[in-house]
Design a protein around this motif. Structure first.
Motif, short mmCIF file in Angstrom:
data_model
loop_
_atom_site.label_atom_id
_atom_site.label_comp_id
_atom_site.label_asym_id
_atom_site.label_seq_id
_atom_site.Cartn_x
_atom_site.Cartn_y
_atom_site.Cartn_z
N LEU A 1 0.40 -12.54 -11.45
CA LEU A 1 0.08 -12.21 -10.06
C LEU A 1 0.29 -13.42 -9.15
N GLU A 2 -0.13 -14.58 -9.60
CA GLU A 2 0.05 -15.80 -8.80
C GLU A 2 1.53 -16.09 -8.57
N ASN A 3 2.35 -15.95 -9.61
CA ASN A 3 3.78 -16.18 -9.47
C ASN A 3 4.42 -15.18 -8.50
N THR A 4 3.92 -13.94 -8.52
CA THR A 4 4.43 -12.92 -7.61
C THR A 4 4.14 -13.28 -6.16
N ILE A 5 2.93 -13.75 -5.89
CA ILE A 5 2.57 -14.14 -4.51
C ILE A 5 3.36 -15.38 -4.10
N GLU A 6 3.56 -16.32 -5.02
CA GLU A 6 4.35 -17.51 -4.69
C GLU A 6 5.78 -17.13 -4.34
N ARG A 7 6.34 -16.18 -5.09
CA ARG A 7 7.69 -15.72 -4.80
C ARG A 7 7.74 -15.04 -3.43
N ALA A 8 6.70 -14.26 -3.10
CA ALA A 8 6.65 -13.60 -1.79
C ALA A 8 6.61 -14.63 -0.67
N PHE A 9 5.95 -15.77 -0.90
CA PHE A 9 5.88 -16.82 0.11
C PHE A 9 7.27 -17.37 0.44
N VAL A 10 8.15 -17.41 -0.56
CA VAL A 10 9.50 -17.92 -0.31
C VAL A 10 10.26 -17.00 0.64
N ILE B 1 2.51 -10.38 4.09
CA ILE B 1 3.43 -10.09 2.98
C ILE B 1 3.63 -8.58 2.92
N ARG B 2 4.90 -8.16 2.83
CA ARG B 2 5.22 -6.73 2.78
C ARG B 2 5.93 -6.39 1.47
N VAL B 3 6.17 -5.10 1.26
CA VAL B 3 6.80 -4.65 0.02
C VAL B 3 8.15 -5.33 -0.18
N ALA B 4 8.90 -5.55 0.90
CA ALA B 4 10.23 -6.17 0.81
C ALA B 4 10.16 -7.58 0.26
N HIS B 5 8.99 -8.23 0.35
CA HIS B 5 8.85 -9.61 -0.12
C HIS B 5 8.47 -9.68 -1.60
N LEU B 6 8.14 -8.54 -2.20
CA LEU B 6 7.74 -8.52 -3.61
C LEU B 6 8.97 -8.46 -4.50
N PRO B 7 8.89 -8.94 -5.73
CA PRO B 7 10.05 -8.91 -6.63
C PRO B 7 10.57 -7.50 -6.82
N ASP B 8 11.90 -7.37 -6.94
CA ASP B 8 12.52 -6.05 -7.08
C ASP B 8 12.11 -5.35 -8.37
N ASP B 9 11.76 -6.12 -9.40
CA ASP B 9 11.43 -5.48 -10.69
C ASP B 9 10.09 -4.78 -10.66
N ARG B 10 9.30 -4.98 -9.59
CA ARG B 10 8.01 -4.29 -9.52
C ARG B 10 8.20 -2.82 -9.16
N ALA B 11 9.10 -2.53 -8.21
CA ALA B 11 9.24 -1.18 -7.68
C ALA B 11 9.71 -0.16 -8.73
N PRO B 12 10.80 -0.42 -9.50
CA PRO B 12 11.24 0.59 -10.45
C PRO B 12 10.18 0.94 -11.49
N GLU B 13 9.46 -0.07 -11.98
CA GLU B 13 8.46 0.17 -13.02
C GLU B 13 7.36 1.08 -12.50
N ILE B 14 6.94 0.84 -11.27
CA ILE B 14 5.81 1.59 -10.72
C ILE B 14 6.25 2.97 -10.25
N GLN B 15 7.47 3.05 -9.67
CA GLN B 15 7.93 4.34 -9.19
C GLN B 15 8.14 5.30 -10.34
N GLY B 16 8.46 4.75 -11.53
CA GLY B 16 8.70 5.59 -12.70
C GLY B 16 7.47 6.32 -13.18
N THR B 17 6.30 5.90 -12.74
CA THR B 17 5.08 6.57 -13.19
C THR B 17 4.85 7.88 -12.46
N GLY B 18 5.59 8.09 -11.36
CA GLY B 18 5.42 9.32 -10.60
C GLY B 18 4.21 9.34 -9.72
N ARG B 19 3.53 8.22 -9.55
CA ARG B 19 2.35 8.19 -8.69
C ARG B 19 2.76 8.03 -7.23
#
Length: 379
Positions: A269-278, A285-303
């Motif tokens: 989680l800390e590394n994710t926030i540090e990456r968003a800071f860059v 911080i918005r969704v666009a600032h989060l790593p791309d690998d977060r979205a596919p994994e979470i969207q696949g759950t259908g939630r």
């Protein structure tokens, strides 16, 4: 000469023609509110650790007592759960706080290097040993030695560690006599040492030496109510370190973070926030600032990811705090929250919260004993 926190409200008086004819300014003393805020902040913070989680709160309660004792502590938890941070907090709360805290990663070095790193060596002990070098045990004299990932140590080296823990003496490489060590030992592992003992990969006598006081840190997926608190903490720290002024995180991005199971726990989680800071120049911080690998994994759950997950976690956090403060009396908790008790019961049911042994009245003595027993941590 004393600073007082206040809020200021102003209003302009105008005459019948709309011209400014004066004004009123109202000052409100917020000392009591600020004192309550500090009290709550102190409850959820211990050293550099922050948490709303009931399981972590139980650890917070016993940590000062553990720190005051000289006993060896075994800290267990998955990778990234903050085991070294807990060890540093124990040291900072202990009578040895003014002395060194020395950490050794036992899994990062082979036995030969680990032995010289831990015990040190004398001049001429081996080829290239041109002068005496103190080991980590000597550097930690009077303070605390933290043995991280102790489960990775080979059985041969475990014998040497056992002597240090049992007798507090050791021999630097090439030395003619033993050296005594005035240290406190803390150990950590992301593996179950009891299983290693059963499999014959960890000495049973060494296990009992390190397992005097035992702390088990829950993974982040079991304490998701801490994610908003941790995110705010990381944003505050990175703002200070990087000289930025990022204004928090928006609801959609926070919902995305709370929907993830975080196999890497707090470190991930800390590394994710540090990456968003860059990527984030200013604002939240918005969704666009989060790593791309977060979205596919979470969207696949259908939630569906909106603010509901975030609101539910925050609501659960507030309800737990209010009921705990009211000593388990839900009627009093509802009154403190400014809602009807049936509304409180409905929220508890909707959020799937459970408070064993509690009803709408004050707990009976037998209930208090049962609650206390269920809150005990294994030591």
């Amino acid at each position: 000469g004393r600073r007082i926190p206040i809020s200021v409200s102003t209003a302009v008086f105008r005459d019948r023609h709309g011209r400014a004819a004066g004004g009123a300014e109202t000052f409100r003393d917020l000392s009591e509110v600020e004192a309550l805020r500090r009290e709550l902040e102190g409850k959820y913070r211990l050293g550099e650790m922050v948490s709303h989680s009931p399981s972590m709160q139980r650890i917070f309660e016993v940590l000062p007592t553990i720190a005051a004792s000289p006993s060896t502590v075994l800290i267990l938890g998955e990778t990234g759960t903050g085991k070294e941070l807990v060890a540093r907090t124990i040291h900072d709360l202990s009578p040895r706080r003014a002395m060194p805290f020395v950490a050794v990663n036992c899994g990062a070095l082979p036995d030969t290097l680990l032995e010289s790193e831990l015990f040190g060596y004398k001049h001429g002990a081996f080829t290239g040993a041109n002068k005496d070098k103190p080991g980590r045990l000597a550097l930690a004299e009077g303070g605390t030695l933290f043995l991280d990932e102790i489960g990775e140590v080979s059985p041969a080296f475990q014998v040497k560690l056992l002597r240090v823990l049992q007798e507090r003496i050791y021999e630097p490489l090439g030395a003619a006599r033993s050296v005594s060590a005035n240290i406190r030992v803390l150990a950590a592992s992301n593996r179950d040492l009891a299983v290693l003992v059963r499999d014959g990969r960890f000495r049973e006598d060494l296990y009992y030496r390190v397992n005097v006081v035992r702390l088990e840190l829950p993974p982040l997926r079991q304490r998701k109510e801490d994610i908003p608190l941790l995110v705010a903490r990381f944003i505050e720290r990175f703002n200070r370190l990087q000289g930025k002024s990022i204004d928090g995180i928006d609801g959609e991005a926070l919902s995305l973070l709370m929907a993830r199971d975080w196999p890497g726990n707090i470190r991930e989680l800390e590394n994710t926030i540090e990456r968003a800071f860059v990527l984030c120049g200013d604002g939240p911080i918005r969704v666009a600032h989060l790593p791309d690998d977060r979205a596919p994994e979470i969207q696949g759950t259908g939630r569906t990811f909106d603010l509901r997950a975030t609101h539910a976690a925050l609501d659960a956090q507030v309800l737990r705090a209010a009921i705990e403060k009211a000593g388990g009396n839900r009627t009093a908790a509802a009154k403190a929250l400014g809602i009807h008790k049936t509304t409180l019961f409905r929220l508890i049911k909707r959020l799937g919260l459970s408070f064993p042994g509690l009803d709408g009245r004050s707990p009976r003595p037998s209930d208090r004993a049962r609650i206390a027993e269920s809150s005990m941590i294994r030591c």
